[in-house]
Write an enzyme that holds these catalytic residues in place. Structure first.
Site, PDB file in Angstrom:
ATOM      1  N   TYR A   1       0.872  -1.178   0.000  1.00 26.82           N
ATOM      2  CA  TYR A   1       0.000   0.000   0.000  1.00 26.82           C
ATOM      3  C   TYR A   1       0.907   1.226   0.000  1.00 26.82           C
ATOM      4  O   TYR A   1       2.079   1.143  -0.338  1.00 26.82           O
ATOM      5  CB  TYR A   1      -0.905  -0.113   1.250  1.00 26.82           C
TER       6      TYR A   1
ATOM      7  N   ARG B   1      -6.114  10.289 -10.975  1.00 28.66           N
ATOM      8  CA  ARG B   1      -5.518  10.958  -9.801  1.00 28.66           C
ATOM      9  C   ARG B   1      -5.022   9.864  -8.854  1.00 28.66           C
ATOM     10  O   ARG B   1      -5.679   9.518  -7.891  1.00 28.66           O
ATOM     11  CB  ARG B   1      -6.577  11.851  -9.132  1.00 28.66           C
TER      12      ARG B   1
ATOM     13  N   LYS C   1      -5.842  -1.957  -2.809  1.00 35.35           N
ATOM     14  CA  LYS C   1      -6.997  -1.709  -1.928  1.00 35.35           C
ATOM     15  C   LYS C   1      -7.723  -3.027  -1.639  1.00 35.35           C
ATOM     16  O   LYS C   1      -8.164  -3.276  -0.533  1.00 35.35           O
ATOM     17  CB  LYS C   1      -7.968  -0.723  -2.585  1.00 35.35           C
TER      18      LYS C   1
ATOM     19  N   GLU D   1     -12.219   4.800  -6.797  1.00 36.69           N
ATOM     20  CA  GLU D   1     -10.929   5.100  -6.186  1.00 36.69           C
ATOM     21  C   GLU D   1     -10.054   5.905  -7.135  1.00 36.69           C
ATOM     22  O   GLU D   1      -9.870   5.522  -8.305  1.00 36.69           O
ATOM     23  CB  GLU D   1     -10.230   3.774  -5.841  1.00 36.69           C
ATOM     24  N   ASP D   2      -9.522   6.987  -6.651  1.00 42.44           N
ATOM     25  CA  ASP D   2      -8.520   7.781  -7.360  1.00 42.44           C
ATOM     26  C   ASP D   2      -8.951   8.238  -8.756  1.00 42.44           C
ATOM     27  O   ASP D   2      -8.166   8.228  -9.715  1.00 42.44           O
ATOM     28  CB  ASP D   2      -7.174   7.034  -7.380  1.00 42.44           C
TER      29      ASP D   2
ATOM     30  N   ASP E   1     -14.098   6.185  -1.933  1.00 47.84           N
ATOM     31  CA  ASP E   1     -13.153   6.068  -0.830  1.00 47.84           C
ATOM     32  C   ASP E   1     -12.448   7.392  -0.535  1.00 47.84           C
ATOM     33  O   ASP E   1     -12.202   7.732   0.616  1.00 47.84           O
ATOM     34  CB  ASP E   1     -12.129   4.996  -1.226  1.00 47.84           C
ATOM     35  N   ASP E   2     -12.115   8.137  -1.589  1.00 44.71           N
ATOM     36  CA  ASP E   2     -11.356   9.382  -1.394  1.00 44.71           C
ATOM     37  C   ASP E   2     -12.217  10.475  -0.777  1.00 44.71           C
ATOM     38  O   ASP E   2     -11.738  11.286   0.012  1.00 44.71           O
ATOM     39  CB  ASP E   2     -10.774   9.844  -2.736  1.00 44.71           C
TER      40      ASP E   2
ATOM     41  N   ASN F   1      -0.654  11.598   0.032  1.00 42.82           N
ATOM     42  CA  ASN F   1       0.141  10.405  -0.246  1.00 42.82           C
ATOM     43  C   ASN F   1       0.782  10.513  -1.614  1.00 42.82           C
ATOM     44  O   ASN F   1       0.281  11.242  -2.468  1.00 42.82           O
ATOM     45  CB  ASN F   1      -0.781   9.168  -0.251  1.00 42.82           C
TER      46      ASN F   1
HETATM   47  N1  LIG Z   1      -4.828   9.862   3.809  1.00 42.14           N
HETATM   48  C1  LIG Z   1      -5.824   9.407   3.092  1.00 42.14           C
HETATM   49  O1  LIG Z   1      -6.521   8.477   3.471  1.00 42.14           O
HETATM   50  C2  LIG Z   1      -6.118  10.040   1.783  1.00 42.14           C
HETATM   51  C3  LIG Z   1      -5.259  10.918   1.217  1.00 42.14           C
HETATM   52  N2  LIG Z   1      -5.549  11.497   0.028  1.00 42.14           N
HETATM   53  C4  LIG Z   1      -4.548  12.368  -0.561  1.00 42.14           C
HETATM   54  O2  LIG Z   1      -5.031  13.680  -0.629  1.00 42.14           O
HETATM   55  C5  LIG Z   1      -4.437  14.332  -1.732  1.00 42.14           C
HETATM   56  C6  LIG Z   1      -5.515  15.064  -2.496  1.00 42.14           C
HETATM   57  O3  LIG Z   1      -6.459  14.172  -2.994  1.00 42.14           O
HETATM   58  P1  LIG Z   1      -7.846  14.703  -3.602  1.00 42.14           P
HETATM   59  O4  LIG Z   1      -8.556  15.547  -2.633  1.00 42.14           O
HETATM   60  O5  LIG Z   1      -8.534  13.554  -4.144  1.00 42.14           O
HETATM   61  O6  LIG Z   1      -7.287  15.603  -4.803  1.00 42.14           O
HETATM   62  P2  LIG Z   1      -8.023  16.737  -5.599  1.00 42.14           P
HETATM   63  O7  LIG Z   1      -7.297  16.900  -6.851  1.00 42.14           O
HETATM   64  O8  LIG Z   1      -9.497  16.478  -5.632  1.00 42.14           O
HETATM   65  O9  LIG Z   1      -7.798  18.043  -4.690  1.00 42.14           O
HETATM   66  C7  LIG Z   1      -6.571  18.670  -4.515  1.00 42.14           C
HETATM   67  C8  LIG Z   1      -6.814  20.033  -3.949  1.00 42.14           C
HETATM   68  O10 LIG Z   1      -5.575  20.592  -3.560  1.00 42.14           O
HETATM   69  C9  LIG Z   1      -5.492  21.902  -4.100  1.00 42.14           C
HETATM   70  N3  LIG Z   1      -4.093  22.237  -4.351  1.00 42.14           N
HETATM   71  C10 LIG Z   1      -3.248  21.707  -5.245  1.00 42.14           C
HETATM   72  N4  LIG Z   1      -2.042  22.313  -5.161  1.00 42.14           N
HETATM   73  C11 LIG Z   1      -2.152  23.251  -4.212  1.00 42.14           C
HETATM   74  C12 LIG Z   1      -1.268  24.203  -3.683  1.00 42.14           C
HETATM   75  N5  LIG Z   1       0.001  24.278  -4.088  1.00 42.14           N
HETATM   76  N6  LIG Z   1      -1.715  25.024  -2.711  1.00 42.14           N
HETATM   77  C13 LIG Z   1      -2.987  24.935  -2.277  1.00 42.14           C
HETATM   78  N7  LIG Z   1      -3.866  24.045  -2.736  1.00 42.14           N
HETATM   79  C14 LIG Z   1      -3.457  23.214  -3.695  1.00 42.14           C
HETATM   80  C15 LIG Z   1      -6.288  21.882  -5.380  1.00 42.14           C
HETATM   81  O11 LIG Z   1      -6.634  23.204  -5.692  1.00 42.14           O
HETATM   82  P3  LIG Z   1      -7.454  23.615  -6.998  1.00 42.14           P
HETATM   83  O12 LIG Z   1      -8.833  23.092  -6.753  1.00 42.14           O
HETATM   84  O13 LIG Z   1      -7.398  25.084  -6.998  1.00 42.14           O
HETATM   85  O14 LIG Z   1      -6.787  22.963  -8.152  1.00 42.14           O
HETATM   86  C16 LIG Z   1      -7.465  21.011  -4.920  1.00 42.14           C
HETATM   87  O15 LIG Z   1      -8.413  21.785  -4.254  1.00 42.14           O
HETATM   88  C17 LIG Z   1      -3.698  13.264  -2.518  1.00 42.14           C
HETATM   89  O16 LIG Z   1      -2.330  13.350  -2.256  1.00 42.14           O
HETATM   90  C18 LIG Z   1      -4.211  11.970  -1.964  1.00 42.14           C
HETATM   91  O17 LIG Z   1      -3.229  10.966  -1.963  1.00 42.14           O
HETATM   92  C19 LIG Z   1      -6.720  11.263  -0.629  1.00 42.14           C
HETATM   93  C20 LIG Z   1      -7.613  10.382  -0.116  1.00 42.14           C
HETATM   94  C21 LIG Z   1      -7.350   9.663   1.106  1.00 42.14           C
HETATM   95  C1  LIG Z   2      -5.300   6.724   0.552  1.00 39.86           C
HETATM   96  C2  LIG Z   2      -5.958   7.116  -0.675  1.00 39.86           C
HETATM   97  O1  LIG Z   2      -7.027   6.631  -0.985  1.00 39.86           O
HETATM   98  C3  LIG Z   2      -5.335   8.100  -1.525  1.00 39.86           C
HETATM   99  O2  LIG Z   2      -4.303   8.652  -1.177  1.00 39.86           O
HETATM  100  O3  LIG Z   2      -5.895   8.350  -2.592  1.00 39.86           O
HETATM  101 MG   LIG Z   3      -7.505   6.936  -3.006  1.00 38.84          MG
END
Ligand SMILES: NC(=O)C1=CN([C@@H]2O[C@H](COP(=O)(O)OP(=O)(O)OC[C@H]3O[C@@H](n4cnc5c(N)ncnc54)[C@H](OP(=O)(O)O)[C@@H]3O)[C@@H](O)[C@H]2O)C=CC1
Ligand SMILES: CC(=O)C(=O)O
Ligand SMILES: [Mg+2]
Length: 591
Positions: free
Chosen positions: A139, A192, A210, A282-283, A305-306, A447
């Site tokens: 993972y 993503r 997963k 997912e992603d 999941d996200d 991540n």
């Molecule tokens: N720990 C966990 O269980 C999980 C972790 N994650 C992690 O979260 C991260 C984001 O995932 P997700 O929400 O799906 O991604 P998205 O692409 O949906 O969202 C990313 C967000 O971050 C913003 N962003 C990007 N760059 C910057 C920056 N330099 N400064 C400020 N804001 C910024 C984007 O802004 P804008 O909208 O303006 O482009 C957007 O709003 C990933 O790394 C993923 O691995 C996700 C799911 C689960």
């Molecule tokens: C953990 C997870 O689902 C992610 O980083 O997208």
């Molecule tokens: Mg994910």
């Protein structure tokens, strides 16, 4: 024998098998064998007893050197194995020794995938017994690197690839999969992958990983799990120019073409596996993720999941953390860096929980939560140009550009990173958080490790040992000022395996936000004083199967309460029932 015959000559075992097929979401004559006419397609399939060489090459049944003398005689294995007989424990010891010799994480990943292909039970035995050591291998973070290099480490296909070439044929493609009683599908379109961006078809590592956790952490049977990658192309130039890229070499299909392929997939899934198969998105990139969830939630058992799993795990951590930082959830102020799937998903579940706790409208409770995206703080003056999922978070405030200024302006008690961009919680940001909070709560969710907003060491050092910290990918314990701090892992892996088990064991037909809240409460209740004493806001993964059973039980209980559960009668003791449903990786004896 005669007493076991019932209902038209089916034995008790056959009846049970039929029932299980239905419980698992199957519908009768799914493959159309009985009703097919000349102009309808049917899949020819056979069931045969595996023995000899075939048995050794069947990962479901292979036991390697653990086959007994009797089994070697009965199953034509004599001479195909060296004389030694190893117990499963000895095999496990040997494999752990050789895995530990690999210094490069990707080598460990490849070794684990090889094992999964060779001997499924041993793979899961290793993963379950050594979960804290092997989770980072199968993972995050290693799975991220594996996806980036998927083309070069690709040996045998895992999971089902559904590309634009399969348009119009998806039902047939599903029937090519060797297992029929599918209960959970994890599907990605690779746009993503973690915080690594568009990895196209190479995203397959994510559904595969997963689903390994569904089995190891949540006890779903491996044969009931189906990893799927939808390939609509990629916008990743490097992959498009790579002669070894395994996916479609074209730019991503969008709009109607994309929607039609997904619609065909979702329809085929329901047609083939029935109403109760769980589809975990997912992603996906956020422009598709929210739309797919909204579109299919009313008609399918779907879960993102996200958006939802991450929300549930973070809410659990926050509920637990109140024991360390004090107050109620409503007393806190939250600031997110990142307003996408994870950020707005978490924000909405926190607002919902507060709204239930203080009996206030959610429009009011949302005001405790602020988000920063790539353009700065989300405020009212930006509302018109915001994507729909950001609009509820546009509050009255003057524009603020960067995170540091937003931290200073909002003065949050909780800072959550969900941006996918590493090193964004700078020394100044962490110090600012520590300047107005006795115990700043800092979650760096992105991540893999390279994208983490800060490291555990940075969080503890810059806050002079006062931060309560957890991250999406694991960090080792940190010694600061003579004290050892153990960072927790705020990852949806705590939630989805137990959540899915709860849905499946209750025969739930739809996901509801109250089920996510139930999962959060169940997980938070598993954090004990001994964990708080180390600064943890999540329990260790070493106990995850018991934790998943607790989560599953609470999710199932809520599904029964809301009338969403179809598996009746409701088992009395749901925790015990969850534990009894769990897959065991221990070898069986072959007749
Ligand atoms: N720990 C966990 O269980 C999980 C972790 N994650 C992690 O979260 C991260 C984001 O995932 P997700 O929400 O799906 O991604 P998205 O692409 O949906 O969202 C990313 C967000 O971050 C913003 N962003 C990007 N760059 C910057 C920056 N330099 N400064 C400020 N804001 C910024 C984007 O802004 P804008 O909208 O303006 O482009 C957007 O709003 C990933 O790394 C993923 O691995 C996700 C799911 C689960
Ligand atoms: C953990 C997870 O689902 C992610 O980083 O997208
Ligand atoms: Mg994910």
């Amino acid at each position: 024998m005669a007493s076991s015959m019932m209902n038209g000559g089916y034995s008790v075992e056959e009846e049970e098998k039929k029932k299980n097929v239905n419980v698992g979401g199957g519908v009768e004559d799914v493959y159309g064998e009985d009703n097919a006419t000349e102009d309808q397609f049917a899949t020819p399939w056979t069931v045969s007893v595996a023995s000899g060489y075939t048995l050794l090459r069947d990962p479901h049944y292979n036991k390697g050197l653990a086959f007994s003398e009797k089994e070697r005689d009965a199953h034509y294995l004599r001479g195909l194995l060296p004389p030694a007989i190893f117990t499963q424990e000895l095999q496990e010891k040997k494999l752990m020794q050789s895995l530990r010799q690999y210094k490069v994480p990707l080598q460990r990943y490849v070794a684990m995938m090889d094992l999964q292909e060779r001997n499924e039970k041993l793979f899961y035995k290793l993963l379950i017994d050594n979960v804290e050591e092997l989770l980072p291998v199968v993972y995050t973070p290693t799975v991220g690197e594996a996806c980036q290099k998927y083309g070069s480490i690709f040996r045998r296909p895992q999971g089902l690839y559904i590309s634009l070439k399969e348009k119009g044929k998806i039902l047939e493609v599903l029937k090519n999969w060797p297992e029929r009683n599918i209960q959970v599908i994890v599907v990605t379109d690779g746009e993503r992958i973690l915080g690594l961006g568009d990895l196209g078809c190479q995203g397959m590592g994510i559904p595969v990983g997963k689903l390994s956790l569904y089995t190891a952490l949540g006890g779903l049977r491996p044969s009931a799990c189906l990893p799927v990658t939808i390939d609509v192309g990629t916008n990743n130039e490097q992959l498009l120019n790579d002669e070894f890229y395994i996916g479609l070499k074209q730019r991503r299909a969008t709009g109607q073409e994309y929607a039609e392929l997904l619609e065909e997939f979702m329809t085929a899934v329901k047609q083939n596996y029935g109403e109760k198969v769980l589809v975990q998105f997912e992603d996906f990139a956020n422009h598709n993720a929210f739309e797919l969830l909204t579109k299919y939630s009313p008609t399918h058992l779907v879960f993102n999941d996200d958006i939802q799993g991450t929300a549930s795990v973070v809410l659990a951590g926050l509920l637990a953390a109140l024991k360390l930082v004090g107050g109620t959830l409503a007393d806190h102020k939250f600031l997110f860096l990142g307003a996408g799937e994870a950020g707005t998903g978490i924000a909405e579940l926190i607002a919902l929980e507060i709204s239930k706790q203080i009996k206030a409208p959610i429009e009011e409770t949302r005001k405790k939560i602020w988000l920063v995206d790539s353009k700065g703080l989300i405020v009212n003056s930006r509302k018109e140009s915001l994507q729909h999922f950001k609009k509820p978070w546009a509050h009255e405030h003057e524009p603020v550009k960067g995170l540091l200024d937003a931290v200073k302006a909002i003065k949050p008690t909780v800072l959550i990173g969900s941006s996918g961009v590493g090193k964004t919680f700078t020394k100044e940001v962490v110090k600012a958080m520590a300047s107005f909070n006795e115990k700043p709560l800092i979650l760096a969710l992105s991540n893999p490790t390279s994208q983490s907003e800060c490291t555990a060491e940075e969080a503890y050092t810059w806050s002079e040992g006062r931060a309560i910290f957890a991250s999406g990918s694991p960090f080792d314990p940190v010694e600061y000022d003579g004290k050892v701090f153990v960072p927790g892992q705020a990852n949806n892996a705590y939630i989805f395996p137990g959540f899915g088990l709860g849905l499946i064991m209750s025969g739930a037909i739809r996901v509801h936000n109250d089920l996510l809240l139930a999962a959060s409460e169940a997980l938070a209740a598993q954090v004990k004083q001994e964990h708080f004493d180390k600064g943890l806001i999540y329990p260790p993964f070493s106990n995850i199967r018991k934790i998943s059973a607790q989560i599953a039980a609470k999710v199932a209980a809520k599904a029964y309460e809301l009338g969403l559960a179809s598996r009746l009668p409701r088992p009395k003791d749901l925790v015990q029932h969850a534990e009894s449903c769990m897959y065991s990786p221990v070898y069986g004896c072959y007749r």
